[in-house]
Scaffold this motif. Structure first.
Motif, short mmCIF file in Angstrom:
data_model
loop_
_atom_site.label_atom_id
_atom_site.label_comp_id
_atom_site.label_asym_id
_atom_site.label_seq_id
_atom_site.Cartn_x
_atom_site.Cartn_y
_atom_site.Cartn_z
N VAL A 104 23.60 -5.06 13.92
CA VAL A 104 22.98 -4.67 15.20
C VAL A 104 23.35 -5.79 16.16
O VAL A 104 23.05 -6.95 15.92
CB VAL A 104 21.43 -4.62 15.07
N GLN A 105 24.00 -5.43 17.27
CA GLN A 105 24.50 -6.51 18.15
C GLN A 105 23.42 -7.11 19.04
O GLN A 105 23.54 -8.26 19.47
CB GLN A 105 25.63 -5.98 19.03
N ASP A 106 22.38 -6.31 19.36
CA ASP A 106 21.35 -6.84 20.26
C ASP A 106 20.02 -6.12 19.99
O ASP A 106 19.84 -4.98 20.45
CB ASP A 106 21.78 -6.66 21.72
N ILE A 107 19.14 -6.77 19.27
CA ILE A 107 17.88 -6.13 18.87
C ILE A 107 17.07 -5.62 20.07
O ILE A 107 16.61 -4.47 20.05
CB ILE A 107 17.04 -7.10 18.00
N PRO A 108 16.86 -6.42 21.13
CA PRO A 108 15.99 -5.94 22.22
C PRO A 108 16.45 -4.63 22.85
O PRO A 108 15.62 -3.81 23.25
CB PRO A 108 16.04 -7.09 23.25
N SER B 62 11.61 -17.19 13.66
CA SER B 62 12.63 -16.22 14.06
C SER B 62 13.35 -16.71 15.30
O SER B 62 12.72 -17.03 16.31
CB SER B 62 11.94 -14.88 14.35
N ARG B 63 14.68 -16.77 15.22
CA ARG B 63 15.48 -17.08 16.42
C ARG B 63 16.80 -16.33 16.30
O ARG B 63 17.83 -16.87 15.98
CB ARG B 63 15.72 -18.59 16.53
N HIS B 64 16.71 -15.01 16.52
CA HIS B 64 17.94 -14.22 16.42
C HIS B 64 17.83 -12.99 17.32
O HIS B 64 16.74 -12.46 17.52
CB HIS B 64 18.19 -13.78 14.97
N HIS B 65 18.95 -12.56 17.90
CA HIS B 65 18.95 -11.30 18.66
C HIS B 65 19.85 -10.27 17.99
O HIS B 65 19.96 -9.14 18.45
CB HIS B 65 19.33 -11.55 20.14
N GLN B 66 20.49 -10.68 16.88
CA GLN B 66 21.28 -9.74 16.10
C GLN B 66 20.67 -9.63 14.71
O GLN B 66 19.81 -10.42 14.32
CB GLN B 66 22.74 -10.24 15.99
N ALA B 67 21.12 -8.63 13.95
CA ALA B 67 20.59 -8.42 12.60
C ALA B 67 21.59 -7.60 11.79
O ALA B 67 22.50 -6.97 12.35
CB ALA B 67 19.26 -7.69 12.66
N VAL B 68 21.40 -7.60 10.48
CA VAL B 68 22.23 -6.75 9.62
C VAL B 68 21.93 -5.28 9.90
O VAL B 68 20.76 -4.89 10.03
CB VAL B 68 21.97 -7.09 8.13
N LYS B 69 22.98 -4.46 10.02
CA LYS B 69 22.80 -3.01 10.19
C LYS B 69 23.13 -2.31 8.88
O LYS B 69 22.24 -1.97 8.12
CB LYS B 69 23.65 -2.50 11.36
N GLU B 70 24.43 -2.12 8.59
CA GLU B 70 24.80 -1.57 7.28
C GLU B 70 25.05 -2.73 6.33
O GLU B 70 25.85 -3.63 6.63
CB GLU B 70 26.09 -0.75 7.41
N VAL B 71 24.35 -2.70 5.22
CA VAL B 71 24.44 -3.79 4.24
C VAL B 71 25.78 -3.71 3.50
O VAL B 71 26.25 -2.62 3.16
CB VAL B 71 23.26 -3.70 3.24
N ALA B 72 26.38 -4.88 3.27
CA ALA B 72 27.68 -4.94 2.58
C ALA B 72 27.59 -4.30 1.19
O ALA B 72 26.54 -4.39 0.55
CB ALA B 72 28.12 -6.40 2.45
N PRO B 73 28.67 -3.66 0.74
CA PRO B 73 28.66 -3.04 -0.59
C PRO B 73 28.30 -4.06 -1.68
O PRO B 73 28.77 -5.19 -1.66
CB PRO B 73 30.13 -2.59 -0.77
N GLY B 74 27.42 -3.63 -2.59
CA GLY B 74 27.01 -4.52 -3.68
C GLY B 74 25.82 -5.39 -3.35
O GLY B 74 25.31 -6.11 -4.20
N TRP B 75 25.37 -5.35 -2.07
CA TRP B 75 24.21 -6.13 -1.64
C TRP B 75 23.05 -5.17 -1.36
O TRP B 75 23.27 -4.01 -1.05
CB TRP B 75 24.55 -6.95 -0.40
N GLU B 76 21.83 -5.72 -1.43
CA GLU B 76 20.64 -4.89 -1.23
C GLU B 76 19.66 -5.59 -0.31
O GLU B 76 19.64 -6.83 -0.23
CB GLU B 76 19.96 -4.64 -2.59
N ILE B 77 18.84 -4.79 0.36
CA ILE B 77 17.82 -5.35 1.25
C ILE B 77 16.70 -5.97 0.41
O ILE B 77 16.17 -5.32 -0.49
CB ILE B 77 17.22 -4.24 2.15
N SER B 78 16.36 -7.23 0.71
CA SER B 78 15.25 -7.84 -0.05
C SER B 78 14.06 -8.21 0.84
O SER B 78 13.03 -8.62 0.31
CB SER B 78 15.72 -9.02 -0.89
N ALA B 79 14.18 -8.05 2.16
CA ALA B 79 12.99 -8.14 3.03
C ALA B 79 13.27 -7.44 4.35
O ALA B 79 14.41 -7.45 4.84
CB ALA B 79 12.61 -9.60 3.30
N THR B 80 12.21 -6.84 4.92
CA THR B 80 12.31 -6.24 6.26
C THR B 80 11.11 -6.68 7.08
O THR B 80 10.05 -6.98 6.53
CB THR B 80 12.30 -4.70 6.20
N ALA B 81 11.29 -6.71 8.40
CA ALA B 81 10.16 -6.92 9.31
C ALA B 81 9.45 -5.56 9.50
O ALA B 81 10.05 -4.51 9.25
CB ALA B 81 10.68 -7.45 10.65
#
Ligand code: MN
Length: 230
Positions: free
Chosen positions: A111-115, A162-181
Motif C-alpha cells: 500500500v503506497q499511502d495508508i491515509p 508507529s511511524r509509517h505511511h506505507q504497508a504490506v498489501k499482497e504478502v510475498a509467496p511463502g510468507w504469512e500475516i502474523s499481526a494486523t491493526a
C-alpha cells in the motif's frame, strides 16, 4: 557473540543498542563496501531497518503523489541482500521499511499511502515513536510472533508505536500475516519453518530501555547464535 549485520539507517542508535542488550554484536552495513556475498560469509543474522519509501517500480506500480525517493542505491542493495540471505537460510528480523523492502524483494506488493488508500485507517504516524504508543495490534494465534511474544501479550493483543505511511498489501509467496491493526493494516509477517524470519511494521528497537519487545530481539539473536554454531 553472533555478528548481526544491520542495514544502513539514519536512526541507527536504538537498533545497535537493542541488539547489544540481547547478546548480539552488531555491525553496520555500507552499500559500497559490503557486497551481499561477503555479508553472508560474516553475518549470523540480518536485521533490516527503517527508512523512506521503496521505488514502486520494483513491484510494478506507478508512484503515488506522496512518493519520495529517499536514499539512492538503498533499494537495489537491500533487494539483492535479502534475496541472498533468504537463499542462504540466514535468520532475518525486519523492522518498518525493512518489512516492506523484504516483502517486495520476495515478490509481494505495498500500500503506497495508508491515509489516502485505506479507508478508516488509524493514525499510523505518531510524532515520536520512541515514546508514544500509537495503536493496538492483533497477533495471529499459532504464529511464531505469538509464541515469542506470549508473555508480553494481553490475550492476542499488544500496543505498538508507529511511524509509517506505507504497508504490506499482497504478502510475498511463502510468507504469512502474523499481526494486523484493527483497521486491517498488516503489521507483521513471517515465514513459517525452522529459521527465524519475522518482520514487524512498528519500531520495537525504540523500546530497548523498557524491554517490551526484548523477547523478539532475544529470539532473533538466539537463532543467529545457533546458526553460528552449525
Ligand atoms: Mn502501524
Amino acid at each position: 557473540m553472533p555478528q548481526i549485520a544491520i542495514a544502513p539507517c539514519r536512526r541507527m542508535t536504538d537498533y545497535l543498542e537493542a541488539v547489544r542488550r540481547s547478546g548480539g554484536e552488531p555491525f553496520e552495513l555500507d552499500y559500497h563496501r559490503d557486497a551481499p556475498a561477503k555479508v553472508l560469509q560474516e553475518a549470523a543474522g540480518l536485521m533490516l531497518t527503517g527508512g523512506g519509501d521503496i521505488d514502486p517500480a520494483l513491484y510494478g506500480e506507478a508512484p503515488h503523489p506522496s512518493f519520495q525517493a529517499s536514499e539512492p542505491g538503498r533499494d537495489e542493495y537491500e533487494v539483492a541482500l535479502i534475496r541472498a540471505a533468504a537463499t542462504a537460510k540466514l535468520p532475518i528480523f525486519a523492522i518498518c521499511r525493512g518489512m516492506q523492502v523484504l516483502n517486495v524483494a520476495l515478490g509481494g506488493t505495498l500500500v503506497q499511502d495508508i491515509p489516502t488508500q485505506v479507508s478508516g485507517a488509524a493514525d499510523h504516524s505518531v510524532p515520536d515513536p520512541r515514546y508514544h504508543l500509537a495503536h493496538e495490534v492483533w497477533v495471529t494465534k499459532g504464529s511464531q510472533l505469538a509464541e515469542v511474544m506470549a508473555e508480553k501479550l494481553d490475550g492476542d493483543a499488544c500496543q505498538v508505536n508507529s511511524r509509517h505511511h506505507q504497508a504490506v498489501k499482497e504478502v510475498a509467496p511463502g510468507w504469512e500475516i502474523s499481526a494486523t491493526a484493527p483497521d486491517g493494516v498488516i503489521e507483521a509477517i513471517e515465514q513459517r519453518g525452522d529459521i527465524f524470519r519475522v518482520a514487524v511494521q512498528w519500531h520495537p528497537e525504540n523500546f530497548w530501555r523498557t524491554g517490551e519487545f526484548r523477547p523478539l530481539f532475544e529470539a532473533f539473536i538466539d537463532a543467529a547464535r545457533q546458526r553460528k554454531a552449525l
